[in-house]
Write an enzyme that holds these catalytic residues in place. Structure first.
Site, PDB file in Angstrom:
ATOM      1  N   PRO A   1       0.830  -1.208   0.000  1.00 34.47           N
ATOM      2  CG  PRO A   1       0.150  -0.856   2.224  1.00 34.47           C
ATOM      3  CD  PRO A   1       0.934  -1.793   1.353  1.00 34.47           C
ATOM      4  CG  MET A   2       4.113   1.322  -2.286  1.00 36.53           C
ATOM      5  SD  MET A   2       5.033   0.997  -3.794  1.00 36.53           S
ATOM      6  CE  MET A   2       3.795   0.320  -4.876  1.00 36.53           C
TER       7      MET A   2
ATOM      8  CG  HIS B   1       8.215   5.999   6.506  1.00 35.93           C
ATOM      9  ND1 HIS B   1       7.707   6.565   5.364  1.00 35.93           N
ATOM     10  CD2 HIS B   1       8.974   6.950   7.107  1.00 35.93           C
ATOM     11  CE1 HIS B   1       8.118   7.827   5.277  1.00 35.93           C
ATOM     12  NE2 HIS B   1       8.888   8.089   6.322  1.00 35.93           N
TER      13      HIS B   1
ATOM     14  CB  ALA C   1       7.895  -6.722   2.649  1.00 36.65           C
ATOM     15  N   GLY C   2      10.826  -6.302   1.327  1.00 41.66           N
ATOM     16  CA  GLY C   2      12.055  -5.515   1.450  1.00 41.66           C
ATOM     17  C   GLY C   2      13.153  -6.010   0.550  1.00 41.66           C
ATOM     18  N   GLY C   3      13.416  -5.303  -0.523  1.00 46.44           N
ATOM     19  CA  GLY C   3      14.510  -5.653  -1.432  1.00 46.44           C
ATOM     20  C   GLY C   3      14.183  -6.785  -2.381  1.00 46.44           C
TER      21      GLY C   3
HETATM   22  C1  LIG Z   1       6.822   4.862  -2.213  1.00 44.56           C
HETATM   23  C2  LIG Z   1       6.520   3.925  -1.068  1.00 44.56           C
HETATM   24  C3  LIG Z   1       5.410   4.157  -0.276  1.00 44.56           C
HETATM   25  C4  LIG Z   1       5.101   3.281   0.781  1.00 44.56           C
HETATM   26  N1  LIG Z   1       3.978   3.514   1.515  1.00 44.56           N
HETATM   27  C5  LIG Z   1       3.615   2.602   2.458  1.00 44.56           C
HETATM   28  C6  LIG Z   1       2.362   2.740   3.126  1.00 44.56           C
HETATM   29  O1  LIG Z   1       1.593   3.672   2.868  1.00 44.56           O
HETATM   30  N2  LIG Z   1       2.028   1.806   4.057  1.00 44.56           N
HETATM   31  C7  LIG Z   1       2.853   0.744   4.331  1.00 44.56           C
HETATM   32  O2  LIG Z   1       2.484  -0.080   5.157  1.00 44.56           O
HETATM   33  N3  LIG Z   1       4.039   0.597   3.706  1.00 44.56           N
HETATM   34  C8  LIG Z   1       4.431   1.490   2.767  1.00 44.56           C
HETATM   35  N4  LIG Z   1       5.631   1.316   2.112  1.00 44.56           N
HETATM   36  C9  LIG Z   1       6.519   0.177   2.456  1.00 44.56           C
HETATM   37  C10 LIG Z   1       6.025  -1.105   1.819  1.00 44.56           C
HETATM   38  O3  LIG Z   1       4.924  -1.596   2.548  1.00 44.56           O
HETATM   39  C11 LIG Z   1       7.055  -2.245   1.794  1.00 44.56           C
HETATM   40  O4  LIG Z   1       7.489  -2.569   3.074  1.00 44.56           O
HETATM   41  C12 LIG Z   1       8.282  -1.955   0.971  1.00 44.56           C
HETATM   42  O5  LIG Z   1       8.004  -1.253  -0.194  1.00 44.56           O
HETATM   43  C13 LIG Z   1       8.956  -3.276   0.612  1.00 44.56           C
HETATM   44  O6  LIG Z   1      10.262  -3.106   0.244  1.00 44.56           O
HETATM   45  P1  LIG Z   1      10.765  -2.813  -1.254  1.00 44.56           P
HETATM   46  O7  LIG Z   1      10.451  -1.376  -1.450  1.00 44.56           O
HETATM   47  O8  LIG Z   1      12.221  -3.086  -1.196  1.00 44.56           O
HETATM   48  O9  LIG Z   1      10.017  -3.737  -2.161  1.00 44.56           O
HETATM   49  C14 LIG Z   1       5.953   2.175   1.063  1.00 44.56           C
HETATM   50  C15 LIG Z   1       7.075   1.955   0.252  1.00 44.56           C
HETATM   51  C16 LIG Z   1       7.365   2.814  -0.801  1.00 44.56           C
HETATM   52  C17 LIG Z   1       8.573   2.525  -1.645  1.00 44.56           C
END
Ligand SMILES: Cc1cc2nc3c(=O)[nH]c(=O)nc-3n(C[C@H](O)[C@H](O)[C@H](O)COP(=O)(O)O)c2cc1C
Length: 366
Positions: free
Chosen positions: A25-26, A180, A218-220
């Site tokens: 949910p970005m 975050h 999640a992450g990377g």
């Molecule tokens: C542009 C952006 C916006 C994000 N906004 C949210 C959010 O609104 N709520 C949330 O739970 N995580 C948010 N995240 C974090 C994602 O849930 C997730 O942990 C993360 O994108 C995963 O890692 P990755 O970017 O390496 O794929 C956001 C990440 C990005 C890059």
């Protein structure tokens, strides 16, 4: 055969295919079109719901219209009431704003009840709201309405607490992630197996009973290689991918798409810090959380010793003048692997297919 595998996650989301590719949910980036396309392709699209739970909040009115739009795009029209026809997308809330405590149950819950997303994703509660049981109460209220509750965590302690509080899915977010995250986190390669072990060893103390808590990484994780690796970390693991920031359907502006596409070597090209929120003026993140973004101009000036006030002033001035050079682009270390703009459904199918081929390849190699 691997491709016929049903998983704990596909049991929760019958429209989805294993391994389930989740679009996070970005906030400001994902939307109903992106989420609907991801879910149509057998992934799970999550619509960002924001953090402001006050009654007149634009976050909530936007969520309401985005959920309705997703229903239309997925052609899942209600028969008797929306209640009968859950939407195969999720809604993702950030809990760190004070209005979570005062308004979640009276504003967000009725909105969710009316729109029936298949999942509710929660992230970043304040420590006080966890300790007081307010988060547990919200989870119980969501579960009582039949929602699958997904909870993003960055530490084993937070995973333990969320499992105890009743969540269905733990999204274990490693420090490579964009946006975050926990300030004191770990990479997914150690975080996920430690959470999986903790859940297995502490079933009784956590009061899990027959309840299975599904673990998602999640992450990377950007492509099939990352997904295959994440699946090996724990038998329930599935994945989130950030290629969706440059999906055709994302709300990402042109200048950010270009920055993301041209950036390589995601470690040094990004920075994990609380300072960028201080500069851009987003004070909703408590000390537990920080964020990872491109190490752009605002960061470079900070690192060179520019006082915070001066940095904020320059940020505001640039913003006013329509100059994007000081804007923050939240993105993870996987940014170096993102090379092209694609429709979201193609990303889901390609990443899932590649992950399955790699897993089969590993099986035949052994
Ligand atoms: C542009 C952006 C916006 C994000 N906004 C949210 C959010 O609104 N709520 C949330 O739970 N995580 C948010 N995240 C974090 C994602 O849930 C997730 O942990 C993360 O994108 C995963 O890692 P990755 O970017 O390496 O794929 C956001 C990440 C990005 C890059």
């Amino acid at each position: 055969m691997v491709h016929q595998t049903r998983s704990k996650l596909t049991a929760l989301f019958p429209h989805a295919q294993h391994p389930v590719i989740i679009s996070a949910p970005m906030l400001g980036t994902a939307n109903s079109t992106l989420a609907a396309e991801v879910s149509k392709a057998g992934g799970l699209g999550i619509i960002p719901a924001g953090f402001d739970f006050t009654p007149s909040s634009t976050h909530l009115t936007t969520l309401d219209s985005e959920l309705s739009a997703a229903r239309t795009k997925l052609n899942i029209l209600p028969t008797v009431s929306k209640y009968d026809d859950p939407l195969p997308v999720g809604a993702g809330f950030i809990l760190s704003h004070p209005s979570f405590l005062t308004h979640f149950l009276t504003t967000a819950l009725p909105l969710l009840r009316a729109n029936r997303p298949a999942a509710v994703w929660l992230f970043a509660p304040r420590a006080d709201d966890v300790a007081s049981g307010a988060v547990r109460t919200a989870i119980a209220a969501l579960k009582a309405e039949g929602f699958v509750v997904m909870f993003q965590v960055g530490t084993v302690a937070a995973a333990r607490q969320a499992a105890r509080d009743g969540v269905d899915v733990l999204v274990c977010q490693g420090v490579d992630a964009g946006g975050h995250q926990f300030a004191g986190g770990a990479g997914v390669v150690s975080l996920v197996p430690e959470v999986v072990d903790m859940l297995a060893q502490e079933r009784e103390e956590l009061g899990l009973g027959e309840r299975e808590v599904v673990v998602v990484a999640a992450g990377g994780i950007v492509d099939g290689r990352g997904v295959a690796a994440a699946l090996a970390l724990g038998k329930f693991s599935c994945v989130c991918v950030v290629q969706f920031t440059v999906a055709e359907e994302a709300w990402t502006p042109e200048f950010r798409r270009n920055l993301i596409l041209e950036t390589r070597d995601g470690g040094p090209a990004t920075v994990k810090t609380p300072v960028l929120d201080d500069i851009q003026g987003t004070p909703i993140w408590s000390g537990i959380y920080d964020g990872r973004a491109l190490a752009g101009k605002s960061w470079q000036d900070h690192a060179a010793g520019m006082p915070l006030e001066e940095n904020r002033r320059l940020f505001k001035e640039a913003d006013k003048a329509g100059d994007t050079s000081r804007k923050i682009t939240w993105v993870g270390t996987g940014v170096g692997l993102v090379k092209r703009i694609q429709p979201a459904a193609d990303i889901v199918r390609e990443v899932r297919g590649d992950a399955l081929r790699r897993i089969r390849g590993l099986q035949s190699a052994s």
